[in-house]
Structures are given as structure tokens and as C-alpha cells.
Design an enzyme around this catalytic site. Sequence first.
Site, short mmCIF file in Angstrom:
data_model
loop_
_atom_site.label_atom_id
_atom_site.label_comp_id
_atom_site.label_asym_id
_atom_site.label_seq_id
_atom_site.Cartn_x
_atom_site.Cartn_y
_atom_site.Cartn_z
CG ASN A 78 -2.21 -0.80 0.90
OD1 ASN A 78 -3.03 -0.42 0.07
ND2 ASN A 78 -2.35 -1.94 1.55
CG ASN A 112 -6.03 1.67 9.26
OD1 ASN A 112 -4.92 1.32 8.85
ND2 ASN A 112 -6.90 0.79 9.75
CG HIS A 129 -9.84 -3.15 8.39
ND1 HIS A 129 -9.00 -3.64 9.38
CD2 HIS A 129 -10.83 -4.06 8.28
CE1 HIS A 129 -9.48 -4.77 9.85
NE2 HIS A 129 -10.59 -5.05 9.20
CD GLU A 170 -5.97 -3.67 1.45
OE1 GLU A 170 -5.11 -3.00 2.04
OE2 GLU A 170 -6.17 -4.87 1.70
C1 GAR Z 1 -3.18 -4.62 4.00
O1 GAR Z 1 -4.06 -5.60 3.51
C2 GAR Z 1 -3.90 -3.72 4.99
O2 GAR Z 1 -5.23 -3.47 4.65
C3 GAR Z 1 -3.81 -4.57 6.24
O3 GAR Z 1 -2.52 -5.08 6.23
C4 GAR Z 1 -2.09 -5.26 4.87
C5 GAR Z 1 -0.76 -4.58 4.69
O4 GAR Z 1 -0.20 -4.88 3.45
N1 GAR Z 1 -4.09 -3.79 7.40
C6 GAR Z 1 -4.75 -4.26 8.45
O5 GAR Z 1 -5.13 -5.41 8.55
C7 GAR Z 1 -4.99 -3.23 9.56
N2 GAR Z 1 -6.01 -3.69 10.45
P1 GAR Z 1 0.98 -3.99 2.84
O6 GAR Z 1 2.07 -3.91 3.92
O7 GAR Z 1 1.44 -4.78 1.66
O8 GAR Z 1 0.42 -2.66 2.50
#
Ligand code: GAR
Length: 205
Positions: free
Chosen positions: A14, A107, A109, A179
Site C-alpha cells: 500500500n 487507515n 482495513h 486497496e
Molecule cells: C493490507 O491488507 C492492509 O489493509 C492490512 O494489512 C495489509 C498490509 O499490506 N491492514 C490491516 O489489517 C490493519 N487492520 P501492505 O504492507 O502490503 O500494504
Amino acid sequence: MIRIAVFVSGSGTNLQSLIDSCKTGFIPGNIVLVISSNPGAYALRRAEKNGIETAVVVRKDFGDKENFSAAILEILKGKDINLICLAGFLQQLGGNIIREYERRIINIHPALLPDFGGRGMYGMRVHEAVIKSKAEYSGCTVHYVDEEYDHGPVIMQKRVAVEENDTPETLAEKVLKEEHKLYPEAVRKFALGQIGLSGGAAEKG
Ligand code: GAR
């Protein structure tokens, strides 16, 4: 141009989508700082590769979340940050930082909040719970951060259909793809002043 800080703990895909969207100008802003709660996070390499300043703040070095957040506030001082984006950041922030950056911390999620959120609901655990519940849809949510887990006003959501043969892994992949589009869109709207402070611009896709 807004000045953005991104908080990470893991792989940082992200973060990458936000970096790319700033580069193309889709987000009228610059990521000026990346803070990781995990010294081994690949997200830190992504930041370095893009010449973005980084800092590491490890939760267990501090007694409680207020002290942890005070250390983060110290790093943010003088950097003129307009927006903090949590992107896979796995630590809860203290009330001190949330008050100082009120409605300026958002944030992402990997589910349709308020469903499948709350303490312990992160990463693959979320997708496992969705599959187990036999929900027809999942998706992702961008929301303001408040003092409760996954609780602040929703800014934007994107829905993803859960197919019969989906596993937590295939669902995670589909949601993550969304996302990477939704987060830049939400940050763009924030930068353009198109989001109400109560999250009023909530959109379901
Ligand atoms: C993503 O899917 C984000 O939505 C989630 O962690 C992942 C991070 O991926 N966040 C949560 O679960 C927060 N509650 P990334 O490091 O590749 O962006």
C-alpha cells in the site's frame, strides 16, 4: 501539495501504491516520511529506494502506547505533516497523537468495516474470518483513526464479491488489488479537501 507520513509494519504494497500515485501526480502531495514499527519491514526498503526519510519505532521499547506515540510525535515535530496514512501498521496509537492529528490520521482495513474489524483482526486473519462466515461480500475500507480499533468514520469503501471457491489467500489477493486503488483515491480526495470531517463522503463501490 500536502505533506504525508506513512506508518507501516510489513511489506508495504500500500505504501508503494501511494508512492506511485504521488509520482504520477494523481495524489497532489509528497510522502516525506515513513515510520515503521518493525525494523525488518520491506516497506522501509521501498521508502529508501524512493529517497524517502525513514524512522523505526519499536513498540516494546516503550511502556505503553502513549509513550510509544510520544516517541513518534517527537519524530513528526517540525515536519509540517498534513496527513498520516496507516498502511499495514500493526500498532495501536495513543490518544496523544490522535488528538494532535485529529481527523488527519487515516487507515486502510482489508474488510468492509464495521464488519471484521477490531482487536486481532488484521492481515490474513480478516480474510479467514470472512470465508468462515460465508459472507457474500468483503472489500476494503479507508477510515479516520480514533482511539478504538478500526472504529473511526468511514471515508470510502470498495466491495469485492466472495466466490464459492475463494480461499483466504485468493480473497486477500483480490482485496489487496482494490486497496491499491482505493487508498490513493481517498488520499487524493483528502488532499483536494473533498472529504467531510465526519467521513461524510463515504462511498460504497
Ligand atoms: C493490507 O491488507 C492492509 O489493509 C492490512 O494489512 C495489509 C498490509 O499490506 N491492514 C490491516 O489489517 C490493519 N487492520 P501492505 O504492507 O502490503 O500494504
